[in-house]
Design an enzyme around this catalytic site. Structure first.
Site, PDB file in Angstrom:
ATOM      1  N   GLU A   1       0.841  -1.196   0.000  1.00 50.26           N
ATOM      2  CA  GLU A   1       0.000   0.000   0.000  1.00 50.26           C
ATOM      3  C   GLU A   1       0.875   1.245   0.000  1.00 50.26           C
ATOM      4  O   GLU A   1       1.809   1.366   0.792  1.00 50.26           O
ATOM      5  CB  GLU A   1      -0.884   0.036   1.251  1.00 50.26           C
ATOM      6  CG  GLU A   1      -2.027  -0.957   1.212  1.00 50.26           C
ATOM      7  CD  GLU A   1      -2.893  -0.849   2.462  1.00 50.26           C
ATOM      8  OE1 GLU A   1      -2.919   0.239   3.088  1.00 50.26           O
ATOM      9  OE2 GLU A   1      -3.507  -1.852   2.828  1.00 50.26           O
TER      10      GLU A   1
ATOM     11  N   ASP B   1      -6.583   7.880  10.721  1.00 48.03           N
ATOM     12  CA  ASP B   1      -5.220   7.532  11.101  1.00 48.03           C
ATOM     13  C   ASP B   1      -4.838   8.030  12.485  1.00 48.03           C
ATOM     14  O   ASP B   1      -5.190   9.132  12.887  1.00 48.03           O
ATOM     15  CB  ASP B   1      -4.232   8.091  10.072  1.00 48.03           C
ATOM     16  CG  ASP B   1      -4.285   7.314   8.775  1.00 48.03           C
ATOM     17  OD1 ASP B   1      -4.159   6.074   8.844  1.00 48.03           O
ATOM     18  OD2 ASP B   1      -4.480   7.922   7.716  1.00 48.03           O
TER      19      ASP B   1
END
Lengths: 393, 260
Positions: free
Chosen positions: B47, B58
């Site tokens: 990724e 996040d």
């Protein structure tokens, strides 16, 4: 009595035209769906509406009056009226939404509430609503704002809330929203996220507008009683836009021009472009790469790089118009209202008045009837204004 | 079927558990070499995080890496330019927030992803309900659109999400944003729920911190995604060699548990 439909509902996925929707991590989707269902159910339930209205009258002090402003009217050559949300408990309109969402939290069987706050008005209102219903409360506030609005931090703590200073990003309102969203993912089963404005994923923009529409509904009736009829203009300041959405809701179906006033440093309509942030598609301040830019305003409550999606839609459709004013004009308006009418407004509110004083004889014909949404009181800003005025002289 | 899904289904058919490390593009000047090192260390797909100013999903580690990348002037285009020098056959998957693609233009973004050599995209804040246009754009450029499911996702919804996810389904192991965690989380339960609805490969991510956790999680899924734990060693100054060893430690732990 339900208020749904006053300003038009979004579609079933929460779109106001091209704006709105639901852009959240999958972990939060079930909570958004649950909330939408709970709100639809509650808002159609007379017993819920009754409790909401009763709380507004017994605890918040509604209806707030509409006050004619005769001296200022004479100075400006207008018929000027103010809807006095500054007189609501906790000092601003924010409490209307909090009353609705805290009652809904309890109805959903959740025991804890989290919120973001910029200036601290929504944080204080949420802490207040949580205390009243015995809900645990955590408020996320940008570290910069905890310094700018230190007293509000203490107020929230007095009310039993925990205040978490947010140190990520620009350390202001947008980062507080990010942090509240991150927290919500971890505790969504027992916790409601009480968003403070007409922003975020569906159903928040719609639900918050409905909870704030009491402002416009009351004001329209009060102006009739005062013999003022339908105003020519309804003017409100806009950060995310909840006080504006609330007052517009009472006049959307009238001939009144609806005016939203943004801070020049955070003018999402004038300087923004379509984008997705905080769960919604709306107008945002962003750079050429789609990175969100920081808003800059002396008023922490307008320090937000976006605007509620319904406002983006109202701007797009032309039903409402949006303008920006700068810090200097705002300070003048702040003093003007204080000296002419004995009302010290919040700096946010002073933006709306600054536009009115600037545009008399230009965009506003002399003699016009103008309703100003006096969204909050200025107590929280007195120390800051003192600094600014000293700096000027 | 998208190329990425053909490749990843083959990984499973070969009896191998997939290992998918995550990098924040531009967090360090030599990030492309790190990606190559991860491939050498045994990654099956990688990724590539495109930094965004407001990464809602996040935790602090990836926030910090994203901030460093943005401060270094990283953009979608600069990432593409740097990727042209990459030397690996391992499939690359973009991960970013929707506004990056929306602002650039959805069709244009999907086309650029393909030109940059990426074959999939994960957009965690793009809900299934809002994804029609993006999926159509990706369909025209062989970009697999990968969706997430969470411990909170009800069975009916898992079915809907799985039906539209391509390449693999990203199963979040816990109700949390990205970041380290010491427990196993709910990955096994989420995977079991997906299995009832779909035969798409299911990879588990969010909070996979140690090789042992990865091995245990791989036992109940088709693969694991390792993000913050890796990004943290990179922020702490890991060399290209360190990155390769880090990834290999996960590879070995997984493979020791599952003799290929």
């Amino acid at each position: 009595m339900s208020n749904i439909g006053v300003m038009g509902d979004p579609d079933e996925r929460g779109h106001f035209g091209d704006f709105g929707g639901r852009f959240v991590p999958e972990a939060l989707m079930p909570a958004c769906l649950e909330l939408e269902e709970a709100f639809r159910d509650a808002w159609a339930d007379p017993s819920f509406i009754n409790e909401y209205r009763t709380t507004l009258s017994q605890f918040v002090g509604r209806p707030t009056p509409v006050t004619p402003l005769p001296r200022l009217s004479e100075k400006l050559g207008l018929r000027l009226y103010a809807k006095r949300e500054d007189l609501a408990h906790t000092g601003s309109h924010k409490i209307n939404n909090v009353v609705g969402q805290t009652l809904l939290t309890r109805r959903m069987g959740k025991t804890r509430i989290i919120a973001e706050t910029g200036a601290g008005q929504h944080g204080v209102a949420t802490a207040t609503g949580a205390a009243r219903l015995g809900l645990a409360c955590t408020v996320f506030m940008g570290e910069v704002d905890t310094v700018r609005q230190e007293l509000n931090v203490f107020r929230m703590e007095l009310l039993g809330a925990r205040v978490v200073p947010v140190t990520s990003g620009s350390r202001t309102l947008k980062d507080a929203v990010n942090e509240a969203m991150r927290e919500w993912v971890t505790c969504v089963a027992d916790t409601h996220y009480c968003i403070g404005s007409v922003m975020g994923p569906h159903p928040f923009p719609w639900m918050v507008r409905e909870f704030q529409s009491i402002i416009g509904i009351e004001a329209a009736a009060q102006l009739e009683e005062l013999g003022a009829g339908t105003p020519d203009l309804v003017v409100a300041c806009v950060g995310g836009g909840s006080n504006a959405a609330g007052i517009f809701a009472g006049f959307a179906n009238s001939d009144a021009r609806l005016i939203g006033v943004e801070a020049a440093g955070g003018a999402a309509v004038a300087s923004g472009s379509p984008g997705v942030l905080h769960g919604m598609r709306s107008l945002l301040l962003q750079d050429e790469f789609g990175q969100i830019e920081e808003a800059h305003s002396m008023s922490a409550g307008l320090d937000y790089p976006g605007i509620g999606p319904e406002h983006a839609y109202l701007a797009d459709s032309g039903r409402a118009e949006y303008f920006a004013v700068g810090d200097e004009e705002v300070l003048d308006a702040f003093s003007l209202l204080s000296e002419s009418e004995g009302i010290i407004p919040a700096l946010e509110t002073a933006h709306a008045l600054a536009w009115i004083t600037r545009e008399v004889g230009a965009l506003i014909p002399r003699g016009a009837t103008v309703l100003l949404n006096l969204s909050g009181r200025g107590d929280k800003d007195v120390a800051q204004v003192r600094q600014l005025l000293k700096g000027e002289s | 079927m998208k190329s990425l899904e053909v490749t990843l289904r083959a990984v499973r058919e070969n009896g191998r558990k997939a290992l998918v490390p995550y990098f924040v593009a531009g967090a360090t000047p030599d990030w492309v070499r790190h990606v190559e090192a991860a491939a050498l260390g045994g990654a099956d797909a990688i990724e590539i995080g495109i930094p965004f100013s407001d990464p809602m999903m996040d935790g602090v580690v990836i926030q910090e890496a994203g901030l460093r990348a943005l401060q270094a002037g990283t953009t979608f285009e600069s990432i593409g330019r740097q990727l042209t020098s990459i030397d690996t056959e391992v499939p690359l998957i973009a991960m970013t927030y929707y506004n990056i693609f929306l602002h650039y233009g959805l069709a244009r973004s999907a086309g650029r992803l393909h030109e940059f050599g990426l074959s999939g995209a994960i957009v965690p804040d793009l809900s299934l309900e809002e994804s029609d246009e993006w999926r159509t754009s990706c369909g025209e450029h062989d970009i697999a659109t990968i969706f997430l499911v969470a411990p909170s996702t009800p069975a009916e919804r898992i079915k809907e999400v799985a039906r539209r996810s391509e390449g693999f389904l990203y199963a979040s192991a816990r109700m949390a944003v990205t970041g380290a965690s010491s427990d196993q989380g709910d990955g096994a339960r989420v995977v079991a729920n997906v299995r009832e609805a779909s035969d798409l490969p299911v990879y588990v991510g969010i909070g996979i911190t140690t090789p042992e956790q990865a091995a245990t999680t791989a036992a109940v899924s088709d693969g694991v995604i390792v993000g913050s734990a890796l990004v943290k060693v990179i922020l702490n100054g890991a060399s290209v060699h360190d990155v390769e060893n880090f990834v290999r430690s996960f590879r070995d732990a997984i493979d020791t548990t599952f003799e290929v």
